[in-house]
Design an enzyme around this catalytic site. Structure first.
Site, PDB file in Angstrom:
ATOM      1  N   ILE A  14      -4.045   2.451 -66.609  1.00  0.00           N
ATOM      2  CA  ILE A  14      -3.621   2.482 -65.333  1.00  0.00           C
ATOM      3  C   ILE A  14      -4.181   2.289 -64.012  1.00  0.00           C
ATOM      4  O   ILE A  14      -5.346   2.500 -63.845  1.00  0.00           O
ATOM      5  CB  ILE A  14      -2.875   4.103 -65.086  1.00  0.00           C
ATOM      6  CG1 ILE A  14      -2.171   4.255 -63.909  1.00  0.00           C
ATOM      7  CG2 ILE A  14      -4.053   5.051 -65.253  1.00  0.00           C
ATOM      8  CD1 ILE A  14      -1.282   5.810 -63.994  1.00  0.00           C
ATOM      9  N   CYS A  15      -3.581   1.679 -63.101  1.00  0.00           N
ATOM     10  CA  CYS A  15      -4.370   1.442 -61.650  1.00  0.00           C
ATOM     11  C   CYS A  15      -5.420   0.553 -61.876  1.00  0.00           C
ATOM     12  O   CYS A  15      -5.268  -0.584 -62.582  1.00  0.00           O
ATOM     13  CB  CYS A  15      -4.609   2.761 -61.149  1.00  0.00           C
ATOM     14  SG  CYS A  15      -5.285   2.637 -59.355  1.00  0.00           S
ATOM     15  N   GLY A  16      -6.540   0.723 -61.313  1.00  0.00           N
ATOM     16  CA  GLY A  16      -7.706  -0.055 -61.482  1.00  0.00           C
ATOM     17  C   GLY A  16      -7.935  -0.444 -62.757  1.00  0.00           C
ATOM     18  O   GLY A  16      -8.422  -1.741 -62.876  1.00  0.00           O
TER      19      GLY A  16
END
Length: 210
Positions: A115-117
C-alpha cells in the site's frame, strides 16, 4: 485431552505459516491496521519483520520490536507479506530489500500486499510492469520510471493474482482485498464488513452478526 494430542496440536499451531508485516521507521501505521487486526481475529498469527532486530518507530510514534529480521524470512514459512507505506520508500533505497523479498514471495506463489509508498518500491523492482495495480496516483508511480503505466488502474485497491495494491487513502479497501485473499471473510460477510467500515452502513451489523 492426552499429552500426545496436546503436543501435536501445539506443533501444528507453531508451524502454521504466519502473516508477516514489514516494519521500518516512519511506516504509515494507519494503512495496515484494519488488515492485520481482522486477520488476527480470524486466527492468523501476525509477525513483524524488519531489517534488523532494533526497534522501529512508526510515523504515529508507536515503537515496535521486530519479531524477526528480513534475512530470516522464507516464503515457505509465510502465508502473506504486507508492506506498509512510509517515508523511507521515497528517500533512498534502504527499503529495497523488502521489494526484493516481495519478488521472492511472488516467485514462490506466496501473496504480497503493498500500500502507498510500498507500491513505488515494487514499481522500482519491476514487479508492477506486468501486473494490474494501483497506488496513490498514476503520476506517483510514473516518477519511478517503471514500465507498467499501461497496467495502472484508477481504483481503491487491486488484486492481480498474488499481488494486492492500494493507495494511502484506502486502508479499508486494502484490507478487504487482503481479508478476501486470506479467506477471513467471504461473500455477504465480506461485503458487509466493507460497508460497515468504509461506508458506515449500520445495516451491515446484522449481516456480520448472523
Amino acid at each position: 485431552m492426552s499429552s500426545s494430542t496436546t503436543t501435536a496440536t501445539a506443533a501444528t499451531t507453531t508451524t502454521t505459516p504466519a502473516v508477516h508485516l514489514a516494519v521500518y521507521d516512519a511506516l504509515a501505521d494507519w494503512e495496515t491496521g484494519y488488515a492485520t487486526a481482522y486477520l488476527a481475529r480470524a486466527g492468523h498469527r501476525i509477525r513483524t519483520v524488519a531489517l534488523t532486530r532494533e526497534p522501529v518507530t512508526t510515523v504515529g510514534g508507536v515503537r515496535i520490536q521486530p519479531d524477526l529480521t528480513l534475512d530470516e524470512l522464507r516464503p515457505e514459512d509465510s502465508a502473506l507479506l504486507i508492506l506498509p507505506g512510509g517515508d523511507l520508500w521515497d528517500t533512498g533505497d534502504s527499503l529495497a530489500p523488502f521489494a526484493r523479498t516481495a519478488r521472492a514471495f511472488l516467485d514462490a506463489g506466496v501473496p504480497v500486499a503493498a500500500i502507498c509508498g510500498a507500491t513505488a518500491g515494487l514499481a522500482r523492482e519491476g514487479l508492477l510492469d506486468d501486473r494490474t495495480h494501483t497506488s496513490a496516483v498514476s503520476m506517483y508511480l510514473d516518477a519511478t520510471g517503471y514500465g507498467g503505466a499501461d497496467r495502472y488502474v484508477e481504483t481503491d485497491a487491486v488484486t492481480d493474482g498474488d499481488l494486492i495494491t492500494a493507495g494511502p487513502t484506502e486502508p479499508v479497501a486494502f484490507a478487504r482485498e487482503v481479508l478476501k485473499r486470506m479467506g477471513a471473510f467471504e461473500g455477504e460477510k465480506l461485503d458487509a464488513w466493507y460497508r460497515l467500515f468504509h461506508d458506515s452502513d449500520p445495516a451491515a451489523y446484522e449481516t456480520l452478526a448472523s
